[in-house]
Design a protein around this motif. Sequence first.
Motif, PDB file in Angstrom:
ATOM      1  N   ALA A  35      47.247  -4.246  70.309  1.00 18.11           N
ATOM      2  CA  ALA A  35      47.862  -5.364  70.725  1.00 18.11           C
ATOM      3  C   ALA A  35      46.916  -6.578  71.241  1.00 18.11           C
ATOM      4  CB  ALA A  35      48.785  -5.161  71.830  1.00 18.11           C
ATOM      5  N   GLY A  36      45.815  -6.603  70.870  1.00 15.75           N
ATOM      6  CA  GLY A  36      44.375  -7.373  71.065  1.00 15.75           C
ATOM      7  C   GLY A  36      45.253  -8.854  70.537  1.00 15.75           C
ATOM      8  N   ALA A  37      44.899 -10.162  71.271  1.00 17.12           N
ATOM      9  CA  ALA A  37      45.370 -11.482  70.733  1.00 17.12           C
ATOM     10  C   ALA A  37      44.800 -11.572  69.559  1.00 17.12           C
ATOM     11  CB  ALA A  37      44.932 -12.227  71.737  1.00 17.12           C
ATOM     12  N   GLY A  38      43.387 -11.368  69.377  1.00 16.06           N
ATOM     13  CA  GLY A  38      42.938 -11.801  68.001  1.00 16.06           C
ATOM     14  C   GLY A  38      43.686 -11.112  66.856  1.00 16.06           C
ATOM     15  N   SER A  39      43.725  -9.579  66.979  1.00 17.72           N
ATOM     16  CA  SER A  39      44.273  -8.720  65.846  1.00 17.72           C
ATOM     17  C   SER A  39      45.861  -9.279  65.596  1.00 17.72           C
ATOM     18  CB  SER A  39      44.486  -7.181  66.261  1.00 17.72           C
ATOM     19  OG  SER A  39      43.137  -7.005  66.284  1.00 17.72           O
ATOM     20  N   CYS A  40      46.372  -9.608  66.556  1.00 14.87           N
ATOM     21  CA  CYS A  40      47.757 -10.039  66.411  1.00 14.87           C
ATOM     22  C   CYS A  40      47.864 -11.395  65.729  1.00 14.87           C
ATOM     23  CB  CYS A  40      48.757 -10.023  67.812  1.00 14.87           C
ATOM     24  SG  CYS A  40      48.959  -8.392  68.637  1.00 14.87           S
ATOM     25  N   LEU A  41      47.174 -12.253  65.999  1.00 19.95           N
ATOM     26  CA  LEU A  41      47.277 -13.685  65.650  1.00 19.95           C
ATOM     27  C   LEU A  41      46.965 -13.663  64.196  1.00 19.95           C
ATOM     28  CD1 LEU A  41      46.262 -15.915  68.588  1.00 19.95           C
ATOM     29  CD2 LEU A  41      48.653 -15.554  67.656  1.00 19.95           C
TER      30      LEU A  41
END
Length: 104
Positions: A21-27
């Motif tokens: 659930a890292g922000a970069g991966s999610c976005l």
Amino acid sequence: FRFKDSLAEELQSADLVISHAGAGSCLETLEKGKPLIVVINDKLMDNHQLELAKQLHRDGYVLYCNCSTLVETLQSMNLSALKPFPPGQPDKFASFLDKVFGLQ
């Protein structure tokens, strides 16, 4: 993957993405329009991944779980219930920064 400069090619061909659930991966995944299940690493300090996953789930963009509930999530998922992630609006952010710094 251990490390890659970019997952763009893999994301483009994916039917479903399961990620931390890292922000970069999610976005990056959501911007590609791919359905996403985020798996929380609840051993991280301050559990910040959970906050992001919960908000994205509340907004209808992702499903989330932890390692012990991943199989259950896969068995019960309804990907058609997920909403498309809205495109970014960098012009609005740039305008906001201009106002904050008195450039406008």
